[in-house]
Design an enzyme around this catalytic site. Structure first.
Site, PDB file in Angstrom:
ATOM      1  N   LYS A   1      28.411  35.874  45.812  1.00 52.52           N
ATOM      2  CA  LYS A   1      28.240  36.723  44.623  1.00 52.52           C
ATOM      3  C   LYS A   1      26.931  36.481  43.861  1.00 52.52           C
ATOM      4  O   LYS A   1      26.904  36.530  42.632  1.00 52.52           O
ATOM      5  CB  LYS A   1      29.436  36.529  43.675  1.00 52.52           C
ATOM      6  CG  LYS A   1      30.763  36.898  44.297  1.00 52.52           C
ATOM      7  CD  LYS A   1      31.917  36.717  43.341  1.00 52.52           C
ATOM      8  CE  LYS A   1      32.580  35.381  43.538  1.00 52.52           C
ATOM      9  NZ  LYS A   1      33.915  35.285  42.924  1.00 52.52           N
TER      10      LYS A   1
ATOM     11  N   ASP B   1      41.005  32.169  41.585  1.00 53.70           N
ATOM     12  CA  ASP B   1      41.665  33.216  40.789  1.00 53.70           C
ATOM     13  C   ASP B   1      43.061  33.610  41.278  1.00 53.70           C
ATOM     14  O   ASP B   1      43.917  33.963  40.466  1.00 53.70           O
ATOM     15  CB  ASP B   1      40.757  34.452  40.636  1.00 53.70           C
ATOM     16  CG  ASP B   1      40.185  34.935  41.951  1.00 53.70           C
ATOM     17  OD1 ASP B   1      40.508  34.329  43.002  1.00 53.70           O
ATOM     18  OD2 ASP B   1      39.417  35.905  41.949  1.00 53.70           O
TER      19      ASP B   1
END
Ligand code: ADP
Ligand code: MG
Length: 472
Positions: free
Chosen positions: A173, A208
């Site tokens: 990312k 997450d």
């Protein structure tokens, strides 16, 4: 499959299609179709892959032990910090868990400047520590109140060896900070917090999906089984019996269960069971990570628009779409660009119930500069969106059904906490998951409960910290 008005798998009828258009579309539709039989085979294959991943490291389904032990009871009390790093913003929260599942939350977001994403890792973590420092000052937290336990959501691939120990495998990312790969993230973060004399101790490192499951379990502690992300990417975590995680060896705990992060995006990289179309292969070949994250590329928000775009290009090239569109050098300039078709538009087009498909028309005019499309063109595009969206939901359901089968949870019932815009906003996504569960489990599918769970990286990380201290 019966086609009633409420059938979430009902495809649009295309009026005035030529014979060739009808034939080619039928062929493409077939390539995206997953029969009940095929879904069942995928579920079985998924269960087998889970077993292999639980037995040894470096399997396709990584099945990473999170070292988060025990389940939230909903009765947790205490004040802890939570931090979330992994996107555009860094987030820090102070959470005070009160009785009766009331949580008092104070939080702040900080942008992570690009120079910290790509500089030395100590600079990045010192910057984060500075943000925490600023935050604690703003909310008036005084050092004399003691050292705060901290749960850290760090959504990058980590090889975890304890709840508070994990080495970074590689950045993703857009992060590239030097000196982090192969290092213990908790140690690096704690070093920065100490240098700034911040009264915080990192006691839990999670990703997450694990946070989503914890946040969900806090609300539904009795039957919570799986936490799933259906957003930019897709992944899942679930409660596993520690005795089933063979690769943990002699790991001992008073608790029976541990959360396992499946990293399911990599499922079937060997291409043994998933039906892959030429449109998927083009996407994969042109992606930043060819031959990786195959399952994710068929399901998640980052990719659905691009698959639709690939099908549209194919139809244009076969002269089966936009035949009436005035065609000059710039007509297809936009749609020719990689990633030009946003998944949000796939969602808009699927939701377009107008007889003239007006919203679909707007997508092409406003965002893609393609004017004077015919109704037949728009109906074709809608059908394309439907087959891509249906496949995504059915595959997601197959993965979830695999976990439910493996845990033998269908008779007793279980609930799944889901985070992500795809689940939250994509039309019919939930109904499609449920219908697919019905095909696999029959009426027992009623025992599966789905719930949108948004705060994995806040509440979830804080709960991980509380559980870590409790089970230390
Ligand atoms: P993240 O996964 O990065 O935390 P989200 O859960 O918001 O963030 O997911 C973002 C993804 O969801 C993007 O790929 C985006 O295209 C897609 N998305 C956003 N809004 C919608 C929508 N209304 N319908 C379908 N997909 C959407
Ligand atoms: Mg998210």
């Amino acid at each position: 499959m019966a086609t009633t008005a409420l059938d979430p798998f009902k495809l649009i009828d295309i009026e005035n299609a030529t014979e060739e258009q009808a034939l080619v579309l039928e062929d493409i539709t077939k390539q995206f179709e997953l029969s009940t039989q095929k879904i069942t085979e995928i579920v079985q294959h998924y269960v087998g892959e889970m077993h292999k991943g639980l037995e040894k490291n470096n399997h396709t389904l990584a099945m990473i032990p999170s070292f988060v032990i025990g389940k939230p009871t909903g009765k947790e009390v205490g004040t802890v910090l939570a931090m979330d790093l992994g996107g555009t913003n860094f987030r820090v929260c102070l959470m005070e868990f009160k009785e009766n599942t009331e949580i008092n939350i104070k939080q702040q977001k900080y942008r992570v400047p690009d120079e910290f994403k790509t500089g030395k890792v100590n600079m990045l973590f010192d910057y984060i520590a500075d943000c925490v420092d600023k935050f604690l000052q703003e909310i008036g937290y005084e050092k004399k109140n003691g050292i705060l336990d901290l749960g850290f959501t760090f959504s990058f691939p980590v090889q975890q060896t304890a709840i508070d120990k994990g080495t970074l495998l590689h950045w993703t990312k857009g992060f590239e900070a030097e000196g982090a790969v192969g290092e213990d993230i908790v140690k690096l973060m704690q070093g920065s917090l100490n240098r700034r004399q911040i009264p915080a101790r990192v006691v839990a490192l999670i990703n997450d999906t694990v946070g989503t499951l914890l946040a969900h379990a806090y609300k539904r502690h009795t039957d919570a089984l799986i936490g799933v992300i259906l957003g930019t990417g897709t992944n899942g975590a679930y409660f596993e019996k520690i005795s089933h995680i063979k690769k943990l060896g002699t790991f001992q705990s008073k608790s029976e269960e541990m959360i396992v992060n499946m990293e399911w995006g990599a499922f079937d990289l060997e291409r043994k069971i998933l039906p892959i179309t030429m449109f998927d292969n083009k996407l994969d070949r042109e992606s930043l990570n060819p031959r990786a994250q195959l399952f994710e590329k068929l399901i998640s928000g980052m990719y659905l628009g691009e698959i639709v775009r690939n099908i549209i290009l194919y139809l244009i090239d076969r002269d089966l779409l936009f035949k009436c569109v005035h065609f000059d050098y710039s007509t297809f300039k936009e749609i020719n660009k990689q990633w030009a078709f946003d998944t949000v538009w796939v969602s808009t087009i699927e939701a377009d119930q107008s007889s003239n498909l007006d919203d679909t028309k707007i997508v092409f005019e406003k965002y893609l500069n393609i004017y004077s499309t015919s109704l037949t063109d728009r109906q074709i595009v809608k059908k394309v969106c439907q087959i891509v969206g249906i496949r995504s939901a059915r595959l997601g359901a197959a993965g979830l059904a695999g976990v439910i089968s493996h845990r033998g949870a269908i008779k007793t019932g279980c609930s799944i906490g889901i985070d992500g815009s795809l689940f939250e906003f994509y039309p019919n996504f939930e109904q499609r998951l449920k219908s697919t569960f019905h095909e696999v489990f029959g009426s027992d599918a009623e025992n599966i409960h789905l719930e949108l769970t948004r705060d994995g990286s806040g509440v979830g990380a804080a709960l991980a910290a509380i559980l870590a201290v409790k089970h230390a």
